[in-house]
Design an enzyme around this catalytic site. Structure first.
Site: not given
Length: 213
Positions: A7-8, A10, A12, A24, A120
């Protein structure tokens, strides 16, 4: 375990959605860097995986909402945590809702009082779940009570408001500071250091501009 869904992606880590023991879940897996020595790369990723999990637990223990950690395996650079359904604060802010920023400031203050720097702090890394704000993505987090680190965190958040939420920036940041001061009583001290950081940044930008001309 069902097949994981990416789903992502990045710089790192890779983030997957799946289930862990029927729950979930989000699987966060740190990425190996081909330019690093393999032994050093494994050491760095193991340490950063363990550190991220510890900081998340410390934040949760200090009363800050974070996803519950379900499983940690430093050897595979993996953290499994509960999946939180809900919009990001970025999405909420784009619809004009501001009250949430006071809660964000209050919880950020609680983290800082407990020596936790998120690393962040942007509206993309905050989720509204079941009516409460949750802090996510502690990949750049660390333990520190240094005023420079604290002010840098606030500066990062302000910059995110300035770049993404220009129209509501002033009101959102004012509410954030109200909640932050309620938790810490450090508003003036921190803002003074934030202004120092901003002045240093402007000086560097001006110097770079002159060097190009």
């Amino acid at each position: 375990m069902e097949k994981l869904k990416l789903i992502k992606k990045g710089s790192e880590s890779l983030v997957y959605y799946g289930r862990f023991q029927g729950i979930k879940s989000v699987y966060k897996v740190r990425i190996s860097k081909p330019y690093r020595n393999p032994d050093l790369d494994r050491k760095i990723n193991r340490e950063r995986t363990a550190s991220e999990a510890k900081v998340m637990f410390a934040a949760l223990s200090s009363g800050v909402n974070t996803p519950a950690i379900l499983y940690v395996n430093p050897d595979s650079f993996t953290i499994v945590m509960e999946y939180l359904e809900g919009p990001t604060v970025k999405e909420i802010a784009e619809r004009g809702s501001l009250d949430i920023f006071k809660e964000i400031g209050f919880m950020t203050g609680k983290m800082h009082l407990n020596g936790i720097i998120h690393g962040d702090l942007t509206t993309n890394n905050l989720i509204l779940h079941d009516g409460e704000v949750f802090f996510i993505d502690f990949g750049l987090s660390k333990r520190s009570k240094d005023l420079e680190d604290i002010a840098t965190e606030i500066h990062v958040f302000l910059r995110s408001l300035e770049s993404v939420h220009v129209q509501i920036r002033d009101n959102a940041f004012s509410l954030f500071l109200e909640g932050y001061d309620e938790a810490t009583k450090m508003r003036d001290e921190v803002l003074k250091k934030v202004e120092e950081i901003r002045l240093r940044g402007r000086y560097v930008d001006e110097r770079r501009s002159k060097s190009r001309n």
